[in-house]
Scaffold this motif. Structure first.
Motif, short mmCIF file in Angstrom:
data_model
loop_
_atom_site.label_atom_id
_atom_site.label_comp_id
_atom_site.label_asym_id
_atom_site.label_seq_id
_atom_site.Cartn_x
_atom_site.Cartn_y
_atom_site.Cartn_z
N HIS A 70 0.86 -1.20 0.00
CA HIS A 70 0.00 0.00 0.00
C HIS A 70 0.89 1.24 0.00
N HIS A 72 1.83 5.13 -2.60
CA HIS A 72 1.34 6.08 -3.61
C HIS A 72 2.52 6.58 -4.46
N ALA A 228 -2.17 2.24 -4.01
CA ALA A 228 -3.46 2.19 -3.31
C ALA A 228 -4.58 2.85 -4.10
N HIS A 370 -4.43 -0.40 6.94
CA HIS A 370 -4.18 0.47 8.09
C HIS A 370 -4.57 -0.18 9.43
N ASP A 436 2.60 3.05 2.98
CA ASP A 436 1.78 4.25 2.73
C ASP A 436 2.65 5.45 2.33
ZN LIG Z 1 -2.59 5.39 1.51
#
Ligand SMILES: [Zn+2]
Length: 543
Positions: A70, A72, A228, A370, A436
């Motif tokens: 996950h 970006h 993600a 998460h 993340d």
């Molecule tokens: Zn994220």
């Protein structure tokens, strides 16, 4: 010498295979992008011939390439392409970086970028005067590290027509000084008052951003990622790169469920998915946000926040969520749900359970990302339902975020179940790790260190946070390799070092299992291979 001659042999260092038996080996041979042999140095040496590159490891550790479940990449790369402020928390350094960027980009109509931290400013809010002093003529728009605020200068406010008379939008706030003048920070929905004037990012810029992200990730030993949320623009850029062979990392893209649209968007998603696979790019995920975050009390909790009149926001009513997930599952999507509070986690598990009842269980590998708070009753359900726990281990430390913004607002009973990765693992949950990035560092070794210690690498003498939730090193490495490969639907081809699998490998400068190796996060990647091709090599290795 056997007839199958290797292109590459890595030998002279420990090889941690992450196969089902978690076997160790001494050498790996690669041929035609795949692992030809793994075993003792002597056995593997038989595959070396005159055309074979033999790399002496000198005790360095070979692992399967890391996979991030996950993150970006396009926005991460875009920061690097623009005025990048993530590298410091010092206000003076921010200003120096902005000044230098503006000087080096005289043709840029806008100064764009960001990554500044709220703790760098008194009261958490930056001021336009600082920017006006260094770049008066051109508009500046710099987003905060958490993405919820932008720092702007007078020229940007002027272009946006924001004055003392401008009311706050319903979903945001314009920061003002004592006299009521806009002071240079716009929060949440107010960001769009300025953002809408910013020139659109071009496809060429997105492609460049993805390539920068890819180099950064390869240098960290990462060979596959789950983006993600891909948007039409970033998907087009990924696809263009994949088609001309520029995408060296494997990318799993997720299409975003948009709350202001209804079921009709599923047909669009199906079409985007059909166009979204090329080379190492695949699109099979549908991303749903089921709640917000703890720090502003929007994470959906089973109990109200202590002293607050709210238990957070479920973005979708439970029945609605179950209906959406059932429809997406029926269309063959892998559902990826943002779930932070224990109520969001329960509602998401319920929805996936409902989809399984309606459509029958298939090899969907739905996952919750998460998972900050999980009610103990729900922990066994991950295994029962085959739902992957997509965890971001770097956050499971005694940070200000946990100690000041989370613990004071949850009951003692709930506080025991924050980032309960050890409990999930003991309950047999499939576990995948992600960063993340750019919310946190993309370095898997730092993330693995935290999973194992529950202590921040920035403060290694601190007390561990819920030490009973620590994982052992093999489990943490598995979550970042074969575990993420599983959620990426890449586990039959990657994620472990076994003959026949693709040669996606990372070599570390030391064996992190060695008791004398020092903190895991201090180890560095020196070589990254995708299908046997070098995608990152530390110059020191080639000496
Ligand atoms: Zn994220």
């Amino acid at each position: 010498m056997s007839e199958a001659q290797a292109d590459l042999v890595l030998t002279g260092g420990p090889v941690y295979t992450v196969d089902a038996a978690r076997r160790w080996a001494e050498a790996v041979a690669v041929r035609g992008g795949r692992i030809l042999a793994v075993g003792t140095a002597r056995d593997v040496a038989e595959h070396a011939g005159p055309r074979t590159r033999v790399l002496e490891l000198d005790g360095r550790l070979v692992l399967p390439g890391f996979q991030d479940a996950h993150l970006h990449p396009p926005s991460g790369g875009l920061y690097q392409l623009r005025c990048e402020l993530h590298g410091t928390i010092n206000r003076r350094e921010y200003l120096e970086l902005v000044r230098r960027y503006a000087a080096e980009h005289p043709g840029a109509e806008w100064i764009l970028g960001g990554g500044w931290s709220m703790d760098s400013f008194p009261g958490g809010v930056p001021h336009r005067d600082d920017l006006d002093a260094i770049v008066p003529g051109r508009p500046i728009f710099l987003t905060s590290r958490d993405g919820h605020t932008a720092w702007v200068n007078a020229r940007a406010l002027e272009l946006a027509g924001i004055t003392r008379a401008t009311p706050d939008p319903p979903d945001g706030r314009i920061e003002r000084d004592a006299a009521g003048e806009p002071s240079g920070a716009v929060h949440e929905g107010a960001m769009s008052l300025v953002d809408r004037l910013v020139p659109e990012t071009t496809q060429a810029e997105w492609e460049q951003a993805i390539l920068l992200a890819q180099s950064h990730l390869h240098a960290l030993g990462i060979t596959a990622v789950q983006d993600a949320t891909v948007e039409p623009e970033t998907l087009a850029a990924y696809r263009a790169l994949a088609e001309r062979g520029g995408l060296t990392m494997r990318v799993e893209g997720n299409l975003r469920w948009t709350r202001d649209r209804g079921d009709e968007q599923i047909a669009d998603m199906v079409e985007q998915r059909a166009q979204g696979s090329a080379g190492r790019l695949r699109v099979r995920g549908a991303k749903i946000f089921q709640d917000g975050v703890m720090e502003n009390f929007t994470a959906a909790m089973l109990e109200p926040y202590t002293g607050k009149d709210t238990s957070g926001i479920s973005m979708h009513e439970p029945d609605e969520l179950a209906r959406m997930v059932t429809l997406l599952d029926a269309e063959g999507f892998q559902v990826h749900i943002h779930a932070i509070g224990d109520r969001a986690v329960r509602e998401s598990l319920d929805a996936i359970e409902a989809a399984g009842r309606a459509n029958g269980r298939r090899d969907a590998r739905h996952h919750l990302a998460h998972i900050e708070v999980i009610h103990p009753d729900d922990i066994p359900r991950f295994r029962e339902l085959g739902v992957v726990a997509n965890a971001q281990p770097y956050w499971a430390v005694k940070s200000g975020y946990i100690e000041e913004l989370t613990l004071p607002f949850v009951s003692e009973e709930t506080a025991r179940w924050i980032y309960p990765f050890g409990s999930l693992h003991r309950a047999g949950a499939p576990l995948a790790f992600g960063s993340d990035w750019t919310v946190s560092t993309a370095n898997p070794l730092l993330e693995i260190e935290v999973a194992v210690t529950r202590v921040s690498p920035l403060d290694r003498d601190a007390e561990p946070f819920l030490p009973e939730e620590r994982l052992d090193l093999p489990t943490a490495i598995a979550a970042f390799t074969i575990g993420s490969a599983y959620v990426n639907h890449l586990d039959s081809e990657t994620g472990s070092i076994e003959p026949g699998k693709l040669a996606d490998l990372a070599v570390l400068d030391r064996n992190v299992f060695d008791p004398g190796a020092g903190p895991i996060g201090d180890a560095r990647v020196v070589l990254t291979l995708v299908e046997g091709e070098v995608v990152y090599e530390d110059p020191a290795l080639a000496r």
